[in-house]
Design a protein around this motif. Structure first.
Motif, short mmCIF file in Angstrom:
data_model
loop_
_atom_site.label_atom_id
_atom_site.label_comp_id
_atom_site.label_asym_id
_atom_site.label_seq_id
_atom_site.Cartn_x
_atom_site.Cartn_y
_atom_site.Cartn_z
N PRO A 296 0.81 -1.14 -0.03
CA PRO A 296 -0.02 -0.01 -0.13
C PRO A 296 0.84 1.26 -0.08
CG PRO A 296 0.03 -1.04 2.00
CD PRO A 296 0.76 -1.85 1.06
N ALA A 297 0.36 2.22 -0.76
CA ALA A 297 1.37 3.37 -0.84
C ALA A 297 1.20 4.06 0.48
CB ALA A 297 0.75 4.35 -1.61
N PRO A 298 2.32 4.51 1.00
CA PRO A 298 2.47 5.23 2.22
C PRO A 298 1.40 6.71 2.42
CG PRO A 298 4.49 5.67 1.29
CD PRO A 298 3.57 4.84 0.28
N PRO A 299 0.84 6.85 3.43
CA PRO A 299 0.25 8.16 3.50
C PRO A 299 1.25 9.43 3.51
CG PRO A 299 0.10 7.06 5.64
CD PRO A 299 0.69 6.01 4.74
N GLU A 300 0.44 10.28 2.97
CA GLU A 300 1.35 11.58 2.58
C GLU A 300 2.09 11.79 3.90
OE1 GLU A 300 -2.29 12.74 3.07
OE2 GLU A 300 -2.08 10.91 2.09
N GLN A 301 1.61 12.02 4.77
CA GLN A 301 2.45 12.56 6.23
C GLN A 301 3.68 11.75 6.30
OE1 GLN A 301 1.70 11.56 9.96
NE2 GLN A 301 3.21 13.34 10.15
N SER A 302 3.25 10.43 6.02
CA SER A 302 4.41 9.48 6.26
C SER A 302 5.70 9.66 5.07
CB SER A 302 3.86 7.94 6.42
OG SER A 302 4.98 7.05 6.11
N GLN A 303 5.05 9.78 3.97
CA GLN A 303 5.86 9.96 3.12
C GLN A 303 6.82 11.26 3.27
OE1 GLN A 303 6.23 7.89 0.46
NE2 GLN A 303 8.02 9.38 -0.08
N ARG A 304 6.17 12.35 3.76
CA ARG A 304 6.97 13.57 4.06
C ARG A 304 7.99 13.43 5.08
NH1 ARG A 304 3.24 16.72 6.23
NH2 ARG A 304 2.03 16.10 4.47
N ARG A 305 7.76 12.52 5.99
CA ARG A 305 8.69 12.14 7.12
C ARG A 305 9.95 11.42 6.24
NH1 ARG A 305 11.06 12.01 11.33
NH2 ARG A 305 11.89 13.82 10.42
N ILE A 306 9.64 10.64 5.49
CA ILE A 306 10.61 9.80 4.81
C ILE A 306 11.57 10.74 4.11
CG2 ILE A 306 11.08 8.01 3.17
CD1 ILE A 306 8.66 6.48 3.81
N SER B 95 14.53 0.24 24.88
CA SER B 95 13.94 1.51 24.40
C SER B 95 12.97 1.43 23.17
CB SER B 95 15.28 2.23 23.70
OG SER B 95 15.94 2.86 24.75
N ARG B 96 12.14 2.31 23.07
CA ARG B 96 11.05 2.65 22.24
C ARG B 96 11.34 3.81 21.32
NH1 ARG B 96 6.38 -0.52 24.13
NH2 ARG B 96 5.35 0.21 22.35
N TYR B 97 10.74 3.85 19.97
CA TYR B 97 11.29 4.93 19.16
C TYR B 97 10.26 5.65 18.61
CZ TYR B 97 15.94 3.08 20.11
OH TYR B 97 16.91 2.56 20.77
N ASP B 98 10.19 7.09 18.41
CA ASP B 98 9.36 7.84 17.51
C ASP B 98 9.86 8.68 16.52
OD1 ASP B 98 7.21 9.71 16.81
OD2 ASP B 98 6.56 9.94 18.82
N ILE C 296 9.79 2.34 8.42
CA ILE C 296 9.10 1.72 9.38
C ILE C 296 8.71 2.87 10.57
CG2 ILE C 296 9.23 0.17 11.59
CD1 ILE C 296 10.88 -1.49 9.27
N LEU C 297 10.21 3.76 10.74
CA LEU C 297 9.88 4.39 11.66
C LEU C 297 8.74 5.75 11.42
CD1 LEU C 297 13.64 5.31 12.80
CD2 LEU C 297 11.83 4.41 14.29
N ALA C 298 8.89 6.18 10.28
CA ALA C 298 7.92 7.10 9.72
C ALA C 298 6.65 6.65 9.62
CB ALA C 298 8.27 7.54 8.14
N GLY C 299 6.45 5.19 9.24
CA GLY C 299 4.92 4.76 9.22
C GLY C 299 4.19 4.30 10.30
#
Ligand SMILES: [Mn+2]
Ligand SMILES: [Mn+2]
Ligand SMILES: [Zn+2]
Ligand SMILES: [Zn+2]
Lengths: 154, 154
Positions: free
Chosen positions: A6-16, A92-95, A40-43
DNA sequence: TATTAATTAAGAATCATTTTCCTTTTGATG
DNA sequence: CATCAAAAGGAAAATGATTCTTAATTAATA
């Protein structure tokens, strides 16, 4: 012909794009393994653990080692492109969606992590600086308890 | 004849009594090693590490092992008689003077930890509960930066 | 294509903490 | 005071997340 992923949503795309750009500006290469970690981190909004990120990277690149994931995270941390939530007892966990410090609610049973917007956080940091005399550079504000799901089940 | 050890200040004395009382009520024995740990926790405002506590206990009881210190801290934690500040990268630090959760300023250079009173902490916890839907039981609010001494030197 | 630096994989090492297993101490009882 | 069972302590091994080391691979570019 349909898309396999599935194509990543735009917000996720922008972060990548932000993250890859930050790597480029730091003179770092965008390798396939790194890109996989970035995606993975962005999505993901679950604040994944290293182990969780690794599981997903390995699906795409089966020979990847955990060390590569750790190194990529260390690199992204140094560029302020990922926020590490360091817990003493659970690893640890990551954002990667919101890489600047912000408060979190952590479920002690299932490990779910939420990050609602909270007002007055910066005021509190300033007040801490004023009262302690410390120069405050960052913070980690964790509230522990039970998530809505676990409250029902408990 | 002079005292070898300085008498502990009353506030510290009161904490020692509270802690021993909590142990008694839980049906736990007050052993010499445990008492030594209690005294250090009650008398120190540096938020000592396990290692630091151990060093001091060993002076009095040279055969003490680190495991005993860890076990005592675990016991005191379970009775809410010591607050653990769990840091992912530097090991835990302990507060036996003020065992309920409260915010801290942590120096990234020398490891000094200060705990000035901050207003609105409980309001923030309630706001976090309201917005996240989590039931919040405790928190750990850490502000990282440079202590006054290290600011001068830096 | 050759040169060079960056990156990776795999496993060993590290470090704080916990566990195991055996010995010692404690407190109750006679 | 002697005896005994349970609790606690001590030493060393185990654990688990993370970091380091080394050699092989890959990418950038001359
Ligand atoms: Mn977050
Ligand atoms: Mn404190
Ligand atoms: Zn939960
Ligand atoms: Zn300092």
């Amino acid at each position: 012909m349909t898309r396999r992923q599935p194509a990543p949503p735009e917000q996720s795309q922008r972060r990548i794009e932000e993250m890859t750009e930050a790597l480029r500006q730091a003179g770092q290469r965008i390798t396939p393994q790194r890109l996989a970690v970035l995606k993975i981190l962005a999505g993901s909004s679950e604040h994944p653990s290293v182990e969780r990120i690794y599981e997903q990277v390995v699906r795409e690149f089966p020979t990847t080692s955990l060390a590569t994931v750790y190194k990529t995270l260390t690199l992204l941390k140094s560029l302020d492109q990922v926020l590490e939530l360091g817990f003493a007892h659970w690893g640890s966990r990551y954002d990667g969606k919101t890489p600047h410090p912000h408060p979190h609610a952590v479920c002690l049973i299932c490990g779910a992590i939420a990050d609602p917007e909270l007002p007055h956080v910066e005021e509190m940091a300033q007040e801490m600086a004023r009262r302690s005399g410390y120069r405050i550079d960052r913070h980690q504000l964790d509230f522990f308890g039970l998530c809505p799901d676990c409250r029902k089940k408990a």
